[in-house]
Design an enzyme around this catalytic site. Structure first.
Site, PDB file in Angstrom:
ATOM      1  N   LEU A 110     -16.186  16.532  -9.280  1.00 55.72           N
ATOM      2  CA  LEU A 110     -17.545  17.133  -9.495  1.00 55.72           C
ATOM      3  C   LEU A 110     -16.849  18.647  -9.198  1.00 55.72           C
ATOM      4  CD1 LEU A 110     -18.570  14.943  -6.108  1.00 55.72           C
ATOM      5  CD2 LEU A 110     -19.472  15.925  -8.831  1.00 55.72           C
ATOM      6  N   HIS A 158     -17.484  25.852  -3.691  1.00 57.43           N
ATOM      7  CA  HIS A 158     -17.574  24.362  -4.486  1.00 57.43           C
ATOM      8  C   HIS A 158     -19.191  24.830  -4.707  1.00 57.43           C
ATOM      9  CE1 HIS A 158     -17.493  20.173  -5.546  1.00 57.43           C
ATOM     10  NE2 HIS A 158     -18.366  20.356  -5.947  1.00 57.43           N
ATOM     11  N   HIS A 209      -6.662  26.726  -8.079  1.00 62.15           N
ATOM     12  CA  HIS A 209      -7.513  26.282  -6.925  1.00 62.15           C
ATOM     13  C   HIS A 209      -6.921  24.542  -7.489  1.00 62.15           C
ATOM     14  CE1 HIS A 209     -11.575  24.055  -6.422  1.00 62.15           C
ATOM     15  NE2 HIS A 209     -10.688  22.591  -5.895  1.00 62.15           N
ATOM     16  N   HIS A 220      -5.787  20.728  -5.687  1.00 59.72           N
ATOM     17  CA  HIS A 220      -5.794  19.979  -4.467  1.00 59.72           C
ATOM     18  C   HIS A 220      -3.838  18.729  -4.431  1.00 59.72           C
ATOM     19  CE1 HIS A 220      -9.663  19.463  -3.697  1.00 59.72           C
ATOM     20  NE2 HIS A 220     -10.074  19.786  -4.870  1.00 59.72           N
ATOM     21  N   HIS A 261     -14.623  26.151 -10.352  1.00 55.28           N
ATOM     22  CA  HIS A 261     -14.473  24.787 -11.326  1.00 55.28           C
ATOM     23  C   HIS A 261     -15.651  24.790 -11.921  1.00 55.28           C
ATOM     24  CE1 HIS A 261     -16.162  23.017  -7.249  1.00 55.28           C
ATOM     25  NE2 HIS A 261     -15.336  22.670  -7.129  1.00 55.28           N
ATOM     26  N   ASP A 273      -8.561  22.476 -10.362  1.00 53.59           N
ATOM     27  CA  ASP A 273      -9.126  21.338  -9.777  1.00 53.59           C
ATOM     28  C   ASP A 273      -8.155  20.150 -10.011  1.00 53.59           C
ATOM     29  OD1 ASP A 273     -10.869  20.258  -8.250  1.00 53.59           O
ATOM     30  OD2 ASP A 273     -12.393  20.213  -8.812  1.00 53.59           O
TER      31      ASP A 273
END
Ligand code: DOR
Ligand code: ZN
Length: 346
Positions: A220, A137, A14, A16, A175, A248
């Protein structure tokens, strides 16, 4: 005591990477230690179609510095209008490895996410049929629900009903931050896995709020009480094969973190493996680190584990830069709050 540990090269399930200058800045931070990563599709505009995912993959590969190896595992951003045939074609071509469900409004760039879960039933049915995992999510977004309760409620109100309605659907609860999520995944069959971030193994909500607000610890789902962090550490270090690393790592430039309405995200790509080695060593579980970072994820995603290796060596404290420069501004690297003794040689 062993001072050196060789692992199969880890993957990040995961991540970004963003786009443009930020992509160019953060991609080497991941590629230095990781072979592959599941790439989050929450760009502006989001990566919704197979064609958009192919174009994004090409931008990622173009941003990879000479001499570095890295394989982006692409995902599609699920909307109420997603076309099951497009999803199936993107999967069949080998391009797309998962579809990401953001409840609308749950987090950064989630405005195009799902409001009415009935509308995604045909896509989920197709995904169950072809074995394509759904990444979630896992937070409900109703304004009246306390932010610390949003994950536990998502399990009861959204995730469990989806899994009951689509028994063959393979799901990654991403997450996870609560003991309820650990318990739910542990009790489930092998169709359910979960990723755990580096930062949720290290911080609880006090780290964010005690002694002044610490925006670089805000992410988050938000970190919960210490008892939940302990449940996550236990799950990650247990050897149970349905828990695996998804950092994340989510870069935002400092001015947008240190802000009256600061963005959510911890940037952990740079030092994750050194931080995890400390966490696993403290639990007497260094022998289980490879499962968490390098074996359990590929097994869930039905991909081979990496043949290449990395070596972690314990010695004097290693330092990482406090910030990296993104071209758009500095990005603060996650500070675990303890010294790191494990150097990574990739
Ligand atoms: O902390 C987070 N940051 N959580 C998310 O779900 C999204 C991410 C981001 O894109 O910045
Ligand atoms: Zn994320």
């Amino acid at each position: 005591m062993s001072h050196s540990l060789t692992l199969r090269r880890p993957d990040d399930w995961h991540l970004h990477l963003r786009d443009g200058a930020m992509l160019r800045a953060v991609l080497p931070e991941t590629a230095r230690h990781f072979a592959r990563a599941i790439i989050m599709p929450n760009l502006v505009p989001p990566v919704v179609t197979g064609a958009q995912a192919a174009a994004y993959r090409d931008r990622i590969m173009a941003a990879l510095p000479e001499g570095m190896a890295f394989e982006p595992l692409m995902t599609l951003y699920l909307t109420e209008d997603t076309d099951p045939a497009d999803v199936a074609a993107a999967h069949a071509s080998g391009l797309v490895k998962a579809v990401k469900l953001y409840p609308a409004g749950a987090t950064t760039n989630s405005a195009s996410g799902v409001r009415d879960f009935a509308r995604i039933a045909p896509v989920l049915e197709k995904m169950a049929e072809i074995g394509l995992p759904l990444c979630t999510h896992g937070e409900v977004t109703a304004a009246e629900v306390d932010i610390f309760d949003r994950e536990a409620l998502f399990i009861d109100k959204v995730l469990d009903p989806i899994r009951r309605a689509h028994p063959g659907l393979r799901v990654v609860m991403e997450h996870i931050t609560t003991s309820q999520a650990v318990d739910y995944v542990t009790a489930a069959d092998e169709s359910l896995g979960a990723t755990i971030t580096t930062h949720h193994l290290v911080i609880n909500r006090n780290h964010i709020l005690v002694g002044g607000i610490k925006p670089h610890y805000y992410c988050l789902p938000v970190a919960k009480r210490e008892e939940h962090r302990l449940a996550l550490v236990k799950a990650a270090t247990s050897g149970a094969d349905r828990f695996f690393l998804g950092t994340d790592s989510a870069p935002h430039v400092d001015p947008l973190k240190e802000h009256a309405c600061g963005c959510a995200g911890c940037f952990t790509a740079t030092n994750t493996m050194s931080v995890l080695a400390e966490v696993f060593e403290a639990e007497g579980a260094l022998d289980r680190l490879e499962g968490f970072t390098s074996l359990n994820g590929p097994a869930f995603y039905r991909l081979p584990a990496n043949e290449a290796t990395i070596t972690l060596t314990k010695g004097d404290p290693v330092t990482y830069p406090a910030k990296i420069d993104s071209g758009d501004g500095p990005v603060t690297v996650f500070d675990p709050g303890f010294p790191l003794h494990w150097r990574v040689d990739a």
